[in-house]
Design a protein around this motif. Structure first.
Motif, PDB file in Angstrom:
ATOM      1  N   ASN A 168       0.807  -1.227   0.000  1.00 48.59           N
ATOM      2  CA  ASN A 168       0.000   0.000   0.000  1.00 48.59           C
ATOM      3  C   ASN A 168       0.839   1.277   0.000  1.00 48.59           C
ATOM      4  OD1 ASN A 168      -2.506  -1.354  -0.018  1.00 48.59           O
ATOM      5  ND2 ASN A 168      -2.394  -1.676   2.205  1.00 48.59           N
ATOM      6  N   ALA A 169       1.898   1.239  -0.781  1.00 52.26           N
ATOM      7  CA  ALA A 169       2.759   2.401  -0.977  1.00 52.26           C
ATOM      8  C   ALA A 169       3.428   2.255  -2.343  1.00 52.26           C
ATOM      9  CB  ALA A 169       3.803   2.491   0.133  1.00 52.26           C
ATOM     10  N   PRO A 170       4.026   3.322  -2.882  1.00 61.65           N
ATOM     11  CA  PRO A 170       4.721   3.204  -4.172  1.00 61.65           C
ATOM     12  C   PRO A 170       5.798   2.121  -4.134  1.00 61.65           C
ATOM     13  CG  PRO A 170       4.478   5.502  -3.547  1.00 61.65           C
ATOM     14  CD  PRO A 170       4.052   4.698  -2.358  1.00 61.65           C
ATOM     15  N   THR A 202      10.280   0.377  13.391  1.00 58.83           N
ATOM     16  CA  THR A 202       9.386   1.442  12.922  1.00 58.83           C
ATOM     17  C   THR A 202       8.490   1.026  11.755  1.00 58.83           C
ATOM     18  OG1 THR A 202      11.152   2.987  13.578  1.00 58.83           O
ATOM     19  CG2 THR A 202       9.357   3.897  12.273  1.00 58.83           C
ATOM     20  N   PRO A 203       7.483   0.190  11.980  1.00 53.57           N
ATOM     21  CA  PRO A 203       6.465   0.018  10.936  1.00 53.57           C
ATOM     22  C   PRO A 203       5.713   1.338  10.760  1.00 53.57           C
ATOM     23  CG  PRO A 203       5.828  -1.122  12.959  1.00 53.57           C
ATOM     24  CD  PRO A 203       7.183  -0.580  13.194  1.00 53.57           C
ATOM     25  N   ARG A 204       5.533   1.781   9.514  1.00 56.11           N
ATOM     26  CA  ARG A 204       4.909   3.110   9.335  1.00 56.11           C
ATOM     27  C   ARG A 204       3.551   3.180  10.023  1.00 56.11           C
ATOM     28  NH1 ARG A 204       6.385   6.379   5.351  1.00 56.11           N
ATOM     29  NH2 ARG A 204       5.800   8.433   6.079  1.00 56.11           N
ATOM     30  N   PHE A 205       2.634   2.340   9.618  1.00 54.66           N
ATOM     31  CA  PHE A 205       1.381   2.115  10.320  1.00 54.66           C
ATOM     32  C   PHE A 205       0.789   0.835   9.769  1.00 54.66           C
ATOM     33  CE2 PHE A 205      -1.888   4.893   7.712  1.00 54.66           C
ATOM     34  CZ  PHE A 205      -1.266   4.572   6.517  1.00 54.66           C
ATOM     35  N   ALA A 206      -0.199   0.302  10.442  1.00 54.46           N
ATOM     36  CA  ALA A 206      -0.701  -1.035  10.111  1.00 54.46           C
ATOM     37  C   ALA A 206      -1.050  -1.208   8.634  1.00 54.46           C
ATOM     38  CB  ALA A 206      -1.908  -1.367  10.992  1.00 54.46           C
TER      39      ALA A 206
END
Length: 436
Positions: A168-170, A202-206
């Motif tokens: 869910n990111a580039p 550091t996971p960015r967010f779930a």
């Protein structure tokens, strides 16, 4: 040879949480105070008349006029790669990430670019009196390497970590569970515990991590002692809905992290605006903390953090600027925004509680209260000198104040980086406004 230094000034620091002991018992204010440092530690903090009797070797004393000496400020959530995109217009969280944040962070594959931003970011912290911060890097291993290198040269107490993000990111910003583990492991073994540096998984967010990658985060925390967990939690309504659709088996947003063993005494969750009483209880029982980021919450329209509820449930709370969604590096300004968010909920945030959140409360959220956050003898010598005459408005307003509490409130409403006259780190004056 050990270096001694001394400052004579009004001194203010928190010694306890105002919610626990009452406002009057929560702080120490010495109108004519003396602070003596020995190397990187505070050797004496008390009344000048007592300290001047025993100055080592006729030590010269720096006299602070029209100002106040306080502990170094503590930022419990900030993104150094977002320094140059601060004040980006017009989106809420998820669209803001897509439009501004992800394109900006792509540039941090370049070590030279990352190093340039890290230098400017740390200088900005010092200009604002921030001596400790919990910091996001990017998905790139090099972004953390250059950050730690720059922080080490300044002897700053910094906590940072490589972002974990495998969906869910580039594509240019994705790693894998395998590369996340190997890159994080290498960074931990190189930097964690080196002088005043710490590592945060550091996971960015779930939504940007699969179950497999969140499991890797839990594995790293189990393998290395003293690591931090740093991520986002319940910032935005649409984000919360997205998390529930991605993790339908989880009870709520916090449960996603809990199922992967990511709640601990060194876990710091940014925002935590939209949480149930049960989630607050779970945070309390696990010893986890929330980074309260009022400037960012207002800017992105995310909501109003229920500070009183979090505190009533015994959750440790620190203050975060959350630059670049936050609109200022100044924790003084952020304290002012914290006051405003509570006013909108019919709550009055006392200036001493706001000051506590930016100093000793932040230290407790990071489990560093034995080292930083106040001016206690034996603490690390990180402190800041504030200038009562920094602006024409302050010069006129502050003499009207009747107490240190009123002075503090005025500074948090009208103050910003201009108020910081000097920042001392580990006993060394590292920033002096008038010498820039």
């Amino acid at each position: 040879m050990t270096t001694y230094r001394a400052w004579r000034a009004p001194l203010l620091h928190c010694i306890a949480d105002p919610d626990h002991v009452g406002i009057e018992q929560s702080y120490q204010y010495i109108e004519d105070g003396l602070l003596i440092t020995c190397g990187d530690r505070i050797q004496f903090c008390g009344k000048a008349e007592d300290g001047l009797k025993n100055l080592p070797n006729n030590l010269s004393v720096t006299q602070v006029e029209n100002g106040l000496l306080i502990p170094g400020l503590i930022d419990t959530h900030v993104h150094y790669p977002q320094t140059d995109m601060i004040a980006s217009y017009g989106e809420q969280l998820l669209d803001w990430l897509e439009r501004y944040t992800f394109p900006e962070e792509t540039q941090f594959a370049d070590a030279n670019h990352a190093g340039d931003v890290a230098e400017r970011f740390l200088n900005e912290l010092l200009r604002n009196g921030t001596t400790t911060a919990l910091v996001f890097g990017t998905v790139h291993k090099t972004s953390v390497e250059v950050f730690f290198d720059a922080a080490a040269k300044r002897r700053l107490r910094m906590i940072c970590g490589k972002v974990l993000m495998d969906r869910n990111a580039p594509d240019t910003l994705l790693d894998t569970p395998e590369s996340a583990y190997s890159d994080s492991k290498a960074l931990i073994e190189r930097w964690h515990g080196q002088d005043r540096l710490h590592y945060a998984v550091t996971p960015r967010f779930a939504p940007t991590s699969t179950d497999e990658q969140l499991a890797v985060a839990g594995r790293l925390l189990a393998e290395y002692e003293g690591l931090y967990l740093h991520t986002h939690l319940a910032e935005n309504h649409k984000e919360c809905e997205w998390v529930q659709s991605l993790f339908p088996e989880s009870q709520d947003y916090l449960d996603v992290y809990d199922r992967h063993h990511l709640l601990s005494e060194r876990s710091v969750f940014a925002h935590g605006i939209h949480l149930s009483d049960d989630a607050h209880q779970r945070l309390h029982h696990s010893g986890s903390a929330i980074a309260f980021c009022p400037s960012s919450n207002l800017f992105l329209g995310s909501g109003l953090f229920p500070l009183s509820s979090a505190c009533q449930h015994g959750v440790n709370v620190g203050l975060g600027t959350d630059v670049g969604a936050g609109t200022s590096f100044s924790l003084l300004s952020t304290m002012g925004d914290a006051y405003k968010t509570q006013q909108l909920q019919g709550q009055s945030l006392h200036p001493m509680k706001a000051f506590y959140l930016a100093t000793l409360g932040g230290a407790k959220a990071l489990r560093l209260e034995d080292k930083i956050g106040n001016l206690a003898i034996g603490s690390e010598a990180d402190f800041v000198i504030l200038d009562y005459q920094a602006t024409p408005l302050l010069k006129q307003r502050l003499p009207r104040c009747q107490s240190i509490e009123e002075i503090l409130f005025t500074l948090m409403i009208l103050g910003d980086d201009r108020v910081i006259k000097a920042t001392i780190v580990a006993g060394e004056p590292i920033y002096q406004r008038d010498k820039i």
